[in-house]
Write an enzyme that holds these catalytic residues in place. Structure first.
Site, PDB file in Angstrom:
ATOM      1  N   TYR A  36       0.847  -1.371  -0.083  1.00  0.00           N
ATOM      2  CA  TYR A  36      -0.122   0.151   0.097  1.00  0.00           C
ATOM      3  C   TYR A  36       0.866   1.350  -0.024  1.00  0.00           C
ATOM      4  O   TYR A  36       0.497   2.277  -0.521  1.00  0.00           O
ATOM      5  CB  TYR A  36      -0.864  -0.004   1.188  1.00  0.00           C
ATOM      6  N   HIS A  63     -15.180   1.912  -1.104  1.00  0.00           N
ATOM      7  CA  HIS A  63     -13.990   1.194  -0.729  1.00  0.00           C
ATOM      8  C   HIS A  63     -12.938   1.739  -0.018  1.00  0.00           C
ATOM      9  O   HIS A  63     -12.046   1.204   0.145  1.00  0.00           O
ATOM     10  CB  HIS A  63     -13.586   0.510  -2.120  1.00  0.00           C
ATOM     11  N   PRO A  78     -13.784   2.182 -22.643  1.00  0.00           N
ATOM     12  CA  PRO A  78     -13.355   1.768 -24.109  1.00  0.00           C
ATOM     13  C   PRO A  78     -13.610   0.270 -24.262  1.00  0.00           C
ATOM     14  O   PRO A  78     -13.722  -0.088 -25.217  1.00  0.00           O
ATOM     15  CB  PRO A  78     -11.966   1.777 -23.817  1.00  0.00           C
TER      16      PRO A  78
END
Ligand code: OAD
Length: 258
Positions: A69, A121, A221
């Site tokens: 992290y 989250h 996309p």
């Protein structure tokens, strides 16, 4: 995608009273932050994020998970909001009621001056006591941490400190999820941007909106799990297409002036 699709998206967003937006890692891709399922290069390539972002991985090897992290923080810290983040903040300014529901743990929406943000989250910049010893979550300022040892220890209980993000197998912050579901149940338009739609319960928010009668616009996309629900599908990067939508909304504003 046709120019009619773009015009339809702009008209839907221009006329909507309540706009819900759901973003995923794709909206930050043009800011240089790899999407969650992109191959992570270099040092961490050998690790599967799906196996590091779990409480079990942290308990098994707290230093490895903490360092992963910290590595992702170094990637995210210099990142700047891109034109897609900025366009979403402009759409928020136009909409009478608005929620930006994000799965992203970076804070680029905040830095693009979005305001009504719901983080499903968590936020990678925040840390909390692994045991939430003072209540859920027990947030701890980085300045209060002794970063010589990794992971650092909670100043209250001495246990480990971890990033304030949702790991696989953990429940989402209930107040954030409730706010997201409530808003999606009453929105006119839901804009889904840059998410593969593979992680629940975020992935089900577009069906909540659709069943409540909202129009769903998707910007990605690629074709995703959301695509079958989309009334308008814009197969382009969000940093390119969102500013075009805002520009068309501004044209509608000008032509609607007496
Ligand atoms: P993913 O990596 O699963 O999907 C990113 C999506 O963004 C893909 O569908 C890409 O096609 C799309 N994309 C890539 N570049 C884009 C661009 N420039 N503009 C628009 N879209 C683009 O990331 P998420 O869907 O966000 O959860 O993943 C959802 C969750 O899975 C994450 O929040 C994380 C992970 O488990 C937790 O950490 C709890």
């Amino acid at each position: 995608m046709t120019s009619e699709d773009l015009q339809t998206a702009a008209e839907l967003l221009y006329q909507a009273q309540r706009v819900a937006v759901l973003t995923g890692a794709g909206v930050s891709e043009e800011s240089g932050i790899p999407t969650f399922r992109d191959a992570v290069d270099g040092l961490w390539a050998k690790y599967d994020p799906m196996h590091l972002a779990t409480p079990q991985a942290f308990q098994r090897d707290p230093k490895l998970v903490w360092d992963w992290y910290e590595y992702r923080r170094t990637l995210m810290r210099p990142a700047q909001p891109n034109n897609g983040h900025i366009a979403l903040a402009q759409i928020e300014q136009h909409a009478p009621e608005f929620r930006l529901i994000t799965q992203n743990i970076d804070e680029l929406h905040e830095r693009a001056r979005s305001r009504k943000i719901v983080h499903l989250h968590g936020k990678i910049a925040e840390n909390k006591c692994f045991a939430n010893c003072q209540g859920t979550p027990t947030l701890i300022d980085r300045e209060a941490l002794d970063l010589l040892g990794t992971p650092p220890h909670c100043p209250h209980c001495g246990g480990y400190v971890r990033p304030n993000v949702v790991w696989f197998g953990e429940t989402l912050p209930q107040d954030a999820l409730a706010q997201a579901v409530d808003f999606c149940q009453t929105c006119d338009v839901m804009l889904v941007v840059g998410t593969s739609g593979v992680v629940q319960p975020a992935a089900s928010l577009s069906t909540v909106a659709k069943r409540a009668g909202a129009k769903v616009i998707e910007i990605n996309p690629d074709i995703t799990a959301f695509s079958p629900w989309a009334d308008v599908k814009l197969l382009h990067p969000s940093g390119i297409i969102l500013p075009k939508i805002v520009s068309l909304m501004q044209q509608l504003e000008r032509t609607s002036q007496p």
